[in-house]
Enzyme design. Structure first.
Site, PDB file in Angstrom:
ATOM      1  N   ASP A 250       3.807  -2.775  29.625  1.00  0.00           N
ATOM      2  CA  ASP A 250       3.353  -1.746  28.684  1.00  0.00           C
ATOM      3  C   ASP A 250       3.870  -2.357  27.131  1.00  0.00           C
ATOM      4  O   ASP A 250       2.991  -2.315  26.188  1.00  0.00           O
ATOM      5  CB  ASP A 250       3.603  -0.469  28.623  1.00  0.00           C
ATOM      6  CG  ASP A 250       2.873   0.342  30.061  1.00  0.00           C
ATOM      7  OD1 ASP A 250       2.018  -0.352  30.383  1.00  0.00           O
ATOM      8  OD2 ASP A 250       3.156   1.508  30.394  1.00  0.00           O
TER       9      ASP A 250
ATOM     10  N   GLU B 174       2.293   7.920  35.055  1.00  0.00           N
ATOM     11  CA  GLU B 174       3.647   7.537  36.019  1.00  0.00           C
ATOM     12  C   GLU B 174       4.115   8.933  36.292  1.00  0.00           C
ATOM     13  O   GLU B 174       4.415   9.087  37.611  1.00  0.00           O
ATOM     14  CB  GLU B 174       4.704   6.767  35.351  1.00  0.00           C
ATOM     15  CG  GLU B 174       4.056   5.195  34.915  1.00  0.00           C
ATOM     16  CD  GLU B 174       4.724   4.650  34.049  1.00  0.00           C
ATOM     17  OE1 GLU B 174       6.033   4.871  33.832  1.00  0.00           O
ATOM     18  OE2 GLU B 174       4.222   3.705  33.710  1.00  0.00           O
TER      19      GLU B 174
ATOM     20  N   ASP C  45       8.791   5.285 -18.329  1.00  0.00           N
ATOM     21  CA  ASP C  45       8.077   5.595 -17.126  1.00  0.00           C
ATOM     22  C   ASP C  45       8.806   5.650 -15.800  1.00  0.00           C
ATOM     23  O   ASP C  45       8.380   6.441 -14.811  1.00  0.00           O
ATOM     24  CB  ASP C  45       6.980   4.408 -16.710  1.00  0.00           C
ATOM     25  CG  ASP C  45       5.959   4.209 -17.839  1.00  0.00           C
ATOM     26  OD1 ASP C  45       5.697   5.322 -18.464  1.00  0.00           O
ATOM     27  OD2 ASP C  45       5.194   3.087 -17.949  1.00  0.00           O
TER      28      ASP C  45
ATOM     29  N   ALA D 195      11.073   6.428  32.532  1.00  0.00           N
ATOM     30  CA  ALA D 195       9.480   6.559  32.364  1.00  0.00           C
ATOM     31  C   ALA D 195       9.015   7.578  31.176  1.00  0.00           C
ATOM     32  O   ALA D 195       7.956   7.362  30.592  1.00  0.00           O
ATOM     33  CB  ALA D 195       8.916   6.942  33.677  1.00  0.00           C
TER      34      ALA D 195
ATOM     35  N   ASP E 137      -2.305   3.383 -15.514  1.00  0.00           N
ATOM     36  CA  ASP E 137      -2.391   3.191 -16.782  1.00  0.00           C
ATOM     37  C   ASP E 137      -3.844   2.218 -17.082  1.00  0.00           C
ATOM     38  O   ASP E 137      -4.331   1.636 -16.099  1.00  0.00           O
ATOM     39  CB  ASP E 137      -1.373   2.639 -17.277  1.00  0.00           C
ATOM     40  CG  ASP E 137      -0.583   1.243 -16.772  1.00  0.00           C
ATOM     41  OD1 ASP E 137      -1.348   0.895 -15.696  1.00  0.00           O
ATOM     42  OD2 ASP E 137       0.392   1.024 -16.992  1.00  0.00           O
TER      43      ASP E 137
ATOM     44  N   ASN F 266       6.976  -0.107  32.115  1.00  0.00           N
ATOM     45  CA  ASN F 266       7.384   0.287  30.933  1.00  0.00           C
ATOM     46  C   ASN F 266       7.747  -0.675  29.972  1.00  0.00           C
ATOM     47  O   ASN F 266       7.407  -0.578  28.676  1.00  0.00           O
ATOM     48  CB  ASN F 266       8.447   1.738  30.834  1.00  0.00           C
ATOM     49  CG  ASN F 266       7.730   2.856  31.441  1.00  0.00           C
ATOM     50  OD1 ASN F 266       6.404   2.820  31.974  1.00  0.00           O
ATOM     51  ND2 ASN F 266       8.494   3.772  31.509  1.00  0.00           N
TER      52      ASN F 266
HETATM   53  P1  ATP Z   1      -1.401   1.930 -21.418  1.00  0.00           P
HETATM   54  O1  ATP Z   1      -0.569   3.291 -21.410  1.00  0.00           O
HETATM   55  O2  ATP Z   1      -2.731   1.887 -20.562  1.00  0.00           O
HETATM   56  O3  ATP Z   1      -0.882   0.838 -21.022  1.00  0.00           O
HETATM   57  P2  ATP Z   1      -1.618   1.258 -24.068  1.00  0.00           P
HETATM   58  O4  ATP Z   1      -1.098  -0.232 -23.972  1.00  0.00           O
HETATM   59  O5  ATP Z   1      -2.454   1.479 -25.319  1.00  0.00           O
HETATM   60  O6  ATP Z   1      -2.242   1.786 -22.855  1.00  0.00           O
HETATM   61  P3  ATP Z   1       0.843   1.777 -25.303  1.00  0.00           P
HETATM   62  O7  ATP Z   1       1.467   0.310 -25.002  1.00  0.00           O
HETATM   63  O8  ATP Z   1       1.719   2.897 -25.157  1.00  0.00           O
HETATM   64  O9  ATP Z   1      -0.225   2.083 -24.473  1.00  0.00           O
HETATM   65  O10 ATP Z   1       0.571   1.735 -26.717  1.00  0.00           O
HETATM   66  C1  ATP Z   1      -0.174   2.965 -27.261  1.00  0.00           C
HETATM   67  C2  ATP Z   1      -0.625   2.521 -28.668  1.00  0.00           C
HETATM   68  O11 ATP Z   1       0.007   1.998 -29.790  1.00  0.00           O
HETATM   69  C3  ATP Z   1      -1.884   1.611 -28.545  1.00  0.00           C
HETATM   70  O12 ATP Z   1      -3.262   2.125 -28.101  1.00  0.00           O
HETATM   71  C4  ATP Z   1      -1.824   0.966 -30.004  1.00  0.00           C
HETATM   72  O13 ATP Z   1      -2.696   1.616 -30.828  1.00  0.00           O
HETATM   73  C5  ATP Z   1      -0.404   0.953 -30.219  1.00  0.00           C
HETATM   74  N1  ATP Z   1       0.298  -0.428 -30.054  1.00  0.00           N
HETATM   75  C6  ATP Z   1       0.508  -1.078 -28.987  1.00  0.00           C
HETATM   76  N2  ATP Z   1       1.095  -2.241 -28.941  1.00  0.00           N
HETATM   77  C7  ATP Z   1       1.645  -1.959 -30.291  1.00  0.00           C
HETATM   78  C8  ATP Z   1       2.592  -2.815 -31.215  1.00  0.00           C
HETATM   79  N3  ATP Z   1       2.967  -3.960 -30.627  1.00  0.00           N
HETATM   80  N4  ATP Z   1       2.571  -2.776 -32.356  1.00  0.00           N
HETATM   81  C9  ATP Z   1       2.071  -1.525 -32.817  1.00  0.00           C
HETATM   82  N5  ATP Z   1       1.215  -0.857 -32.246  1.00  0.00           N
HETATM   83  C10 ATP Z   1       1.028  -0.995 -31.029  1.00  0.00           C
END
Ligand code: ATP
Length: 855
Positions: free
Chosen positions: A695, A666, A601, A255, A301, A691
């Site tokens: 229950d 109980e 990340d 119980a 992000d 039980n």
């Molecule tokens: P979050 O972190 O919110 O996803 P984000 O996409 O802007 O933002 P990143 O992808 O790290 O972050 O990009 C950072 C910066 O790099 C952008 O703001 C942009 O100016 C530049 N960027 C993004 N993609 C390219 C690319 N393919 N070629 C050149 N520069 C880029």
């Protein structure tokens, strides 16, 4: 050299031929736990051992009916446990299927994403940072490729692969760079397939909640044994029948021990995970379902999670001319205009160069499918390719890509080296700060001029103006070079391109919802602080402090902690800085959900209490490190998942409290009765019936309660909050005392009319009391009119079913024999009803009064 134009990959026939030879690219699945094992596992619990002992004792003492009854209970209990666990196992393996990996390959001359198991030898893998290598493959071409081979070698330092003869191995992941590689081995023929340990089965992992409940069950188990021994000793000492006392002792321990709890929790969490998938959130670990409910901060992000990640260029800025762009999405229908006049690349030399950089310095491609255009590649690049199409930018016939420095979230720019008619040119695009840093000249309609303090501030102002409209700003630059190496230096700045990336429609409401649920939202983006703040504003996300990655580096831990208590936004961050932010928040007592999609990340996702990755745009590495995958990449989904997590935890609490209150009743009845020397009030089989059957079923239904209406208007629960809580313990004690004493009173009232009748009525009273108490446990604070009488039809169904079962227990001869009951009359029912009514009425009145007081 990187030139995919010469590669076409396999065609369909070749794929089929190769598959006939090599089979599917998969490893034999780890042996699943078979149904027999799951069934046998049911007999290993403490509860079952007690029951088996009880059955043996009963048999030894000649109580055959009791022994059979207990035996039946053992089997029934095992069956119920089996069905529930089996459901949990199958629900989880269905979820795992959703996580089956995908891979990018080149087939029929086209890059396409396919399930990794469909890869065959000869296929060409297209690898980018964050991708998991799906088969052993020989590199055909690569740019700055480095691979994490720790799965195979245990060595955590990434290995760079630059020779064309190098191979990449299945199971490893790309840390940086890009490559094309031809598959040489798949499935069990890969190096990973040979070493992979397949003996480990995928079982249910124990979550915090389960281990806490396991601990509670163990403590109660010990207490039960002690109390039962004391009761038996006491009973025998006052001259009671030894057999009766031993049976009572055993029943008493049964119980008291909520043995089934950890299993019920597993099932609730597994079913919770299935419910979450319907909300587009996939829990990779059951732990996530549980922890989510306690989340106090979401670090998100911006691009793709808060916004749509559907980029369209809307504005172009050059030093002496500004342009507007029409059109939506990746459809090249639309045009570029300056001063009200449509322009094509051929009309404007600066525009032509700017568009060319956007087009060539890119891996994106647009495919026409029927009437719509589909992007293959990154949205930022797709927008620039679309823009080039809108300006009718010329495609040189023999463009020749010689080298590349790839984009990474840390560098925030990328460069390529092109050769055209014997002239090599470096083309760069990226975040304006990063491009300006390497530029010394700026292009005008009449040719390049030196960048002066004045022109620099002109560029910076234009950048700020575009960003403050919430546009993502990309700068482009180029430079002719003599030799064939990329130098990111002394570039000619061509201009800025503003891309619109609208906020997702549902996010504004989700941020508001998070706020009222006491959950803070912190935006951490790689984009510029001005763009980020403009988007935050559009989403009504309050921001009082904007901090860039460079500023964050300068802060010490104390300053960071202080900052994190304010409405802060982080922009132009390096992915590595997410880790520091998580650690600082956790040190400050927060439960952190952190989103991430890139390879860098992964550590922050692992460190966070709930690592959240993206199902659509995320990398394999980020997904592997996460606890929760957003199937739609949407921020709003995190908030929905938190609501679901809170509901699950609240429901676990509800049925734990409910079950313990029944046990308490109980125990009170048994112990007080023995103390005052009455004849045995409940028999062992009757306690087992209550039980495990009446229950148990009610508790499972209680686990299906809907969320309380104000659930998301409460702050998150404290990190260490106990499952029972003070209010819960109070309720358990009050209900225990009332139901225990009430059934005891009924028992003594009827004792004159015969022990059997008194015992049957007390037993039935207890069952009815326990059924009626369930309403109080549906919510500790809200009266039934707030949560809805019929909002949990399962509970009402379970109640009817269990009252029906009790009628059978009292009036159906086979059950009468087994449970030692006799029929009871209307007088007894009235008595039971009178005592049961307060159990429904009093808690509702108290909750209603409290509710009005609080309002
Ligand atoms: P979050 O972190 O919110 O996803 P984000 O996409 O802007 O933002 P990143 O992808 O790290 O972050 O990009 C950072 C910066 O790099 C952008 O703001 C942009 O100016 C530049 N960027 C993004 N993609 C390219 C690319 N393919 N070629 C050149 N520069 C880029």
């Amino acid at each position: 050299m990187l030139d995919t134009a010469n590669l076409t990959g396999l065609n369909q026939e070749e794929v089929i031929a190769a598959r006939t030879k090599a089979g599917w690219n998969e490893l034999p699945a780890a042996k699943p736990v078979g149904p027999i094992r799951v069934f046998l596992r049911q007999f290993s619990s403490f509860l079952v051992i007690i029951l088996i002992v009880a059955a043996v004792v009963a048999l030894a003492l000649g109580e055959v009916v009791d022994a059979i009854a207990i035996g039946l209970v053992i089997v029934l209990n095992a069956l119920l446990g089996f069905v529930q666990e089996w459901r949990a196992e199958t629900a989880l393996s269905a979820l795992k299927k959703l996580l089956d990996p995908l891979a990018m390959v080149l087939r029929d001359g086209k890059e396409q994403q396919i399930p990794a198991r469909e890869i065959v030898p000869g296929d060409i893998l297209v690898l980018a940072a964050g991708a998991k290598v799906a088969a052993d493959a020989r590199l055909l071409q690569s740019v700055d490729l480095s691979v994490d081979e720790s799965v195979l070698t245990g060595e955590s330092v990434p290995v760079s692969k630059d020779s064309d003869a190098d191979t990449v191995l299945a199971g490893t992941s790309v840390v940086a760079g890009r490559a094309e590689a031809q598959v040489v081995a798949t499935g069990t023929a890969t190096a990973f397939g040979k070493v992979a340990d397949l003996t480990v089965s995928v079982g249910l992992k124990v979550t915090n909640l389960q281990s806490k409940l396991g601990q509670l069950a163990r403590q109660l188990g010990i207490a039960a044994l002690l109390i039962a021994t004391a009761v038996v000793g006491l009973g025998i000492a006052v001259g009671r029948d030894a057999l009766e006392m031993v049976m009572t002792g055993l029943s008493l321990s049964v119980a008291m021990v909520p043995e089934g709890l950890p299993a019920v929790v597993t099932i609730t969490l597994a079913l919770g995970a299935t419910a979450m998938v319907r909300q587009k959130a996939l829990a990779r670990r059951l732990q996530a379902v549980e922890t989510l409910g306690a989340a106090s901060v979401i670090c998100s992000d911006k691009t793709g999670t808060l916004t749509e990640n559907k980029m369209t260029a809307t504005a172009i800025w050059t030093i002496d001319r500004q342009y507007e762009v029409t059109g939506t999405g990746y459809d090249p229908a639309g045009h570029i205009a300056a001063d009200g006049q449509r322009l094509l690349a051929k009309d404007d030399a600066v525009l032509a160069q700017l568009l060319q950089v956007g087009l060539y310095c890119s891996h994106a491609r647009l495919d026409q499918q029927g009437n719509s255009w589909v992007l293959v590649g990154a949205p930022t690049e797709g927008a620039l390719v679309t823009l080039a199409y809108k300006g009718w930018c010329e495609l040189p016939e023999n463009r020749n890509l010689i080298a590349e420095v790839p984009f990474s979230s840390s560098r925030k720019r990328m460069s390529v080296l092109y050769e055209h008619n014997g002239q090599a040119t470096v083309l760069t695009k990226g975040a304006p700060e990063q491009v300006l840093e390497i530029s010394t000249k700026v292009m005008t309609q009449t040719g390049p001029i030196e960048i002066t303090t004045e022109t620099r501030s002109q560029i910076e102002e234009a950048y700020a103006a575009l960003a403050s409209r919430g546009l993502r700003v990309i700068a482009v630059a180029s430079r002719a070079v003599a030799d064939q190496t990329i130098v990111e230096d002394q570039m000619v700045f061509l201009g800025l391109i503003g891309l619109i990336d609208p906020p997702r429609a549902e996010v504004k409401a989700a941020i508001k919802g998070a706020k009222s649920a006491g959950i803070r939202v912190i935006m951490i983006t790689g984009d510029s602080p001005i763009t980020a703040a403009a988007i935050a504003d559009q989403l009504a996300l309050e921001v009082t402090h904007k901090v860039t990655g460079a500023e964050l580096k300068e802060l010490d831990d104390i300053e960071l902690t202080a900052l994190l208590r304010k409405n802060v936004l982080f922009a132009r961050t390096q992915p590595e800085q997410k880790m520091r932010i998580v650690a600082a928040l956790q040190a400050d007592g927060q439960i952190v959900a952190m989103t991430g999609d890139g390879v860098n990340d992964a550590p922050a996702l692992k460190k966070a209490d709930i690592g959240v990755s993206m199902g659509v745009r995320g990398t394999d590495v980020a997904r592997d490190a996460s606890d929760l995958v957003l199937l739609d990449d949407n921020f709003a989904t995190i908030v929905r998942a938190i609501a679901e997590g809170r509901r699950q935890f609240a429901n676990v609490r509800k049925f734990v409290r409910y079950l313990l209150s029944s046990n308490a009743g109980e125990v009170v009845a048994l112990v007080v009765n023995i103390a005052i020397g009455g004849p045995l009030i409940f028999l062992a089989t009757q306690i087992l019936w209550m039980n495990l059957i009446t229950d148990g079923v009610t508790a499972v239904a209680l686990g299906l309660e809907k969320a309380e209406p104000d659930q998301m208007r409460q702050p998150p629960r404290a990190k260490q909050s106990s499952i029972l809580g003070i209010g819960g313990v109070g309720l358990i004690v009050l209900f225990g005392i009332y139901t225990g004493l009430a059934s005891l009173w009924i028992f003594f009232q009827l004792l004159e009319q015969g022990e059997m009748l008194a015992r049957t009525t007390a037993f039935t009273a207890m069952v009815i009391f326990e059924k009626m108490s369930v309403f109080a446990f549906r919510s500790l604070t809200l009266p039934v009119w707030r949560i809805g009488c019929f909002s949990n039809p399962f509970l009402l169904g379970a109640l009817c079913l269990m009252i029906g079962a009790q009628l059978l227990a009292v009036y159906w001869p086979p059950l009468q024999t087994m449970l030692h009951t006799v029929p009871i009359g209307p007088d007894q029912w009235v008595m039971i009803a009178l005592f049961a009514l307060p159990l429904i009425i009093v808690p509702e009145v108290v909750k209603t009064v409290r509710c009005y007081r609080a309002a």
